[in-house]
Design an enzyme around this catalytic site. Structure first.
Site, PDB file in Angstrom:
ATOM      1  N   ASP A 137      43.834  23.824  52.948  1.00  0.00           N
ATOM      2  CA  ASP A 137      43.599  23.214  51.643  1.00  0.00           C
ATOM      3  C   ASP A 137      43.224  21.751  51.897  1.00  0.00           C
ATOM      4  O   ASP A 137      44.017  20.986  52.470  1.00  0.00           O
ATOM      5  CB  ASP A 137      44.864  23.326  50.772  1.00  0.00           C
ATOM      6  CG  ASP A 137      44.609  22.860  49.340  1.00  0.00           C
ATOM      7  OD1 ASP A 137      43.741  21.983  49.146  1.00  0.00           O
ATOM      8  OD2 ASP A 137      45.279  23.363  48.422  1.00  0.00           O
ATOM      9  N   ARG A 175      53.124   6.566  44.506  1.00  0.00           N
ATOM     10  CA  ARG A 175      52.041   7.044  45.363  1.00  0.00           C
ATOM     11  C   ARG A 175      50.795   6.186  45.127  1.00  0.00           C
ATOM     12  O   ARG A 175      50.388   5.983  43.984  1.00  0.00           O
ATOM     13  CB  ARG A 175      51.781   8.503  45.025  1.00  0.00           C
ATOM     14  CG  ARG A 175      50.941   9.244  46.022  1.00  0.00           C
ATOM     15  CD  ARG A 175      50.920  10.711  45.668  1.00  0.00           C
ATOM     16  NE  ARG A 175      50.170  10.965  44.454  1.00  0.00           N
ATOM     17  CZ  ARG A 175      49.453  12.076  44.224  1.00  0.00           C
ATOM     18  NH1 ARG A 175      49.419  13.032  45.138  1.00  0.00           N
ATOM     19  NH2 ARG A 175      48.798  12.249  43.100  1.00  0.00           N
ATOM     20  N   TYR A 217      37.743  16.905  41.902  1.00  0.00           N
ATOM     21  CA  TYR A 217      38.038  15.758  41.021  1.00  0.00           C
ATOM     22  C   TYR A 217      38.839  14.657  41.690  1.00  0.00           C
ATOM     23  O   TYR A 217      39.112  13.645  41.075  1.00  0.00           O
ATOM     24  CB  TYR A 217      38.766  16.224  39.752  1.00  0.00           C
ATOM     25  CG  TYR A 217      39.958  17.122  39.995  1.00  0.00           C
ATOM     26  CD1 TYR A 217      41.192  16.584  40.339  1.00  0.00           C
ATOM     27  CD2 TYR A 217      39.847  18.503  39.885  1.00  0.00           C
ATOM     28  CE1 TYR A 217      42.279  17.405  40.570  1.00  0.00           C
ATOM     29  CE2 TYR A 217      40.932  19.335  40.116  1.00  0.00           C
ATOM     30  CZ  TYR A 217      42.150  18.780  40.457  1.00  0.00           C
ATOM     31  OH  TYR A 217      43.224  19.596  40.689  1.00  0.00           O
ATOM     32  N   LYS A 218      39.232  14.853  42.946  1.00  0.00           N
ATOM     33  CA  LYS A 218      40.014  13.818  43.641  1.00  0.00           C
ATOM     34  C   LYS A 218      39.050  12.874  44.351  1.00  0.00           C
ATOM     35  O   LYS A 218      38.283  12.191  43.694  1.00  0.00           O
ATOM     36  CB  LYS A 218      41.036  14.477  44.554  1.00  0.00           C
ATOM     37  CG  LYS A 218      42.111  15.214  43.742  1.00  0.00           C
ATOM     38  CD  LYS A 218      43.078  16.045  44.570  1.00  0.00           C
ATOM     39  CE  LYS A 218      44.104  16.713  43.659  1.00  0.00           C
ATOM     40  NZ  LYS A 218      44.863  17.762  44.342  1.00  0.00           N
ATOM     41  N   PHE A 256      51.722  21.764  48.119  1.00  0.00           N
ATOM     42  CA  PHE A 256      51.469  21.625  46.689  1.00  0.00           C
ATOM     43  C   PHE A 256      51.837  22.952  46.018  1.00  0.00           C
ATOM     44  O   PHE A 256      51.421  24.017  46.475  1.00  0.00           O
ATOM     45  CB  PHE A 256      49.993  21.283  46.469  1.00  0.00           C
ATOM     46  CG  PHE A 256      49.690  20.852  45.064  1.00  0.00           C
ATOM     47  CD1 PHE A 256      49.916  19.544  44.662  1.00  0.00           C
ATOM     48  CD2 PHE A 256      49.178  21.747  44.145  1.00  0.00           C
ATOM     49  CE1 PHE A 256      49.636  19.146  43.366  1.00  0.00           C
ATOM     50  CE2 PHE A 256      48.901  21.348  42.843  1.00  0.00           C
ATOM     51  CZ  PHE A 256      49.132  20.049  42.448  1.00  0.00           C
TER      52      PHE A 256
HETATM   53  C1  LIG Z   1      45.463  18.806  43.560  1.00  0.00           C
HETATM   54  C2  LIG Z   1      45.758  19.995  44.410  1.00  0.00           C
HETATM   55  C3  LIG Z   1      45.450  21.286  43.957  1.00  0.00           C
HETATM   56  C4  LIG Z   1      44.933  21.487  42.559  1.00  0.00           C
HETATM   57  O1  LIG Z   1      44.567  22.782  42.277  1.00  0.00           O
HETATM   58  P1  LIG Z   1      43.821  23.085  40.889  1.00  0.00           P
HETATM   59  O2  LIG Z   1      43.575  24.520  40.931  1.00  0.00           O
HETATM   60  O3  LIG Z   1      42.587  22.239  40.865  1.00  0.00           O
HETATM   61  O4  LIG Z   1      44.714  22.652  39.784  1.00  0.00           O
HETATM   62  C5  LIG Z   1      45.666  22.341  44.826  1.00  0.00           C
HETATM   63  N1  LIG Z   1      46.175  22.147  46.059  1.00  0.00           N
HETATM   64  C6  LIG Z   1      46.517  20.911  46.502  1.00  0.00           C
HETATM   65  C7  LIG Z   1      47.076  20.731  47.863  1.00  0.00           C
HETATM   66  C8  LIG Z   1      46.326  19.805  45.675  1.00  0.00           C
HETATM   67  O5  LIG Z   1      46.680  18.596  46.094  1.00  0.00           O
END
Ligand SMILES: *Cc1c(COP(=O)(O)O)cnc(C)c1O
Length: 425
Positions: free
Chosen positions: A201, A384, A226-227, A130
């Site tokens: 992560d 997705r 939030y996921k 990401f």
């Molecule tokens: C969604 C996601 C993030 C989001 O990071 P934020 O700081 O909350 O915007 C980070 N890493 C991964 C792998 C994600 O899928």
């Protein structure tokens, strides 16, 4: 035996997790397959946030930091998330965003290695990680000016790429695009054998797949609220640090909430003992109250088999989805981008298609909500679909595939209104 809708309805009638769906306020007429991007609203959340606003804030005011325990929220909710990811109490705390937490732990890991393995300057990660993870690493390396190299390999090659030049392995356990999943225990063991530290992560793992940070001997981890944790838009994130590392260094975002005695108001920073030093500023109380409600929806599964039961249902949902898409939507140019083998994937299925964006917009208009992710380096984008066993039923899988088939067969997605791009995909 070919699957039928009736057979799937039968599975729902014997699903031991079926009652968990009642915890959510799902709008009528939609099938929500995007809980990997924004979890749905738990029924308890509005009332809880309302009480925090009107009673704890409105009436009790500043006293609520003590009387309502606001000050303890980061550790208390952190311990609850710890139950979902195999982290002992006191090793995980809720704070800030995933991006910011990544910065803290990467800085700590790099600092530890500068002492333990001087000369190692490689941060190994995934080219398809990401982007925020890569950006934060680039930002830290630029700040440090110590010649750190961000070495990137495709997720599938990460494990084998860990060698004795690597200081820190920074990996996302479940890839956001493809759903590819690392074997956390095996990759952590390899990293340790090579003298490297690991940062995991868990954005697409926490609440989606069983994670056991302590048992895997993980060093550091971060993840999203939030996921799959259903904490609401922009919910605070979490950070895990193995107890053996917690007190070795400060993390550099040394705010007053991470101080040993914030209300002593001393001039010099003195880090709190334990995980508390990974806090920075004042916690967002309203958002944390909402996050706690979201985490509780997952903890409600504990008496029903917990994350293992959630995982078993998730595998069944995704397997069924893949099987139905491939049998009922054949010849429409969809290519599976997710590992077929359940042990190698998280709780999602992605299909590549040249016209992924308008197809997804047409699906959303028909009430099947997934999302679209641009492909890497010019590759076709991905449709997705995330599967959240707390509220997705087996018949939903059938019905979603029927809508997908109809959208593809009718060609409705070619209509002009579906071509329009939006800021958020
Ligand atoms: C969604 C996601 C993030 C989001 O990071 P934020 O700081 O909350 O915007 C980070 N890493 C991964 C792998 C994600 O899928």
């Amino acid at each position: 035996m070919t699957l039928t809708r009736n057979a799937l309805a039968q599975r729902d009638s014997t699903d031991s997790l079926a009652t968990l769906r009642e915890q959510f306020d799902l709008p009528a007429g939609i099938i929500y397959l995007d809980g990997n991007s924004l979890g749905v609203l738990p029924r308890a959340t509005a009332e809880r946030v309302q009480a925090v606003v009107t009673q704890e804030w409105g009436t009790d005011l500043i006293r609520s930091w003590n009387t309502a325990g606001w000050i303890d929220l980061p550790l208390r909710v952190g311990d609850k998330i710890g139950r979902l990811v195999g982290a002992a109490p006191g090793s995980l705390v809720v704070a800030d965003s995933t991006s910011i937490n990544l910065f803290k732990v990467l800085a700590a890991a790099v600092r530890m290695q500068a002492q333990d393995k001087p000369g190692r300057r490689v941060i190994l990660s995934e080219s398809d990680n990401f982007p925020t993870d890569l950006y934060m690493a680039q930002g830290l390396a630029d700040l440090l000016q110590q010649g750190h190299e961000l070495r990137l390999v495709p997720a599938e090659q990460l494990h084998a790429a860990i060698d004795e030049s690597v200081a820190v392995v920074m990996a996302t356990q479940v890839n956001y695009r493809s759903g590819f999943m690392h074997d956390m225990a095996a990759t952590t063991a390899r990293a340790h054998a090579m003298g490297a530290l690991t940062i995991w992560d868990l954005a697409h793992s926490a609440g989606a797949v069983p994670v056991n940070l302590d048992a895997a001997c993980a060093d550091f981890a971060v993840g999203c609220g939030y996921k799959y944790l259903n904490g609401g838009p922009g919910a605070p994130a979490f950070v895990y640090v193995a107890p053996r590392h917690q007190e070795r260094f400060w993390q550099p975002l040394a705010g007053w909430m991470g101080h040993a005695k914030p209300f002593a108001f001393t001039t010099d920073y003195q880090p709190a003992p334990g995980i508390g030093r990974y806090l920075c500023g004042t916690p967002p109380v309203l958002s944390m109250a909402a996050l706690e409600c979201g985490v509780d929806t997952l903890l409600a599964a504990e008496p029903l088999g917990g994350m293992a039961a959630i995982r078993a249902k998730s595998i069944a949902l995704v397997d069924t989805f893949i099987e139905l898409v491939e049998s009922r939507c054949a010849c429409f140019g969809l290519a599976l981008a997710t590992p077929r083998e359940a042990a190698r994937r998280g709780s999602q299925a992605s299909f590549a298609h040249e016209h992924g964006w308008p197809i997804m917009q047409a699906l959303i208009e028909r009430g099947v909500i997934g999302d679209f992710r641009a492909g890497a380096d010019g590759a076709p984008g991905l449709l997705r679909f995330g599967f959240t066993p707390l509220y997705v039923r087996h018949v939903d899988v059938w019905d979603a595939v029927e809508v997908l088939r109809d959208v593809l067969a009718s060609g409705v997605w070619r209509e002009a209104r579906f071509q329009q791009k939006a800021k958020v995909t």
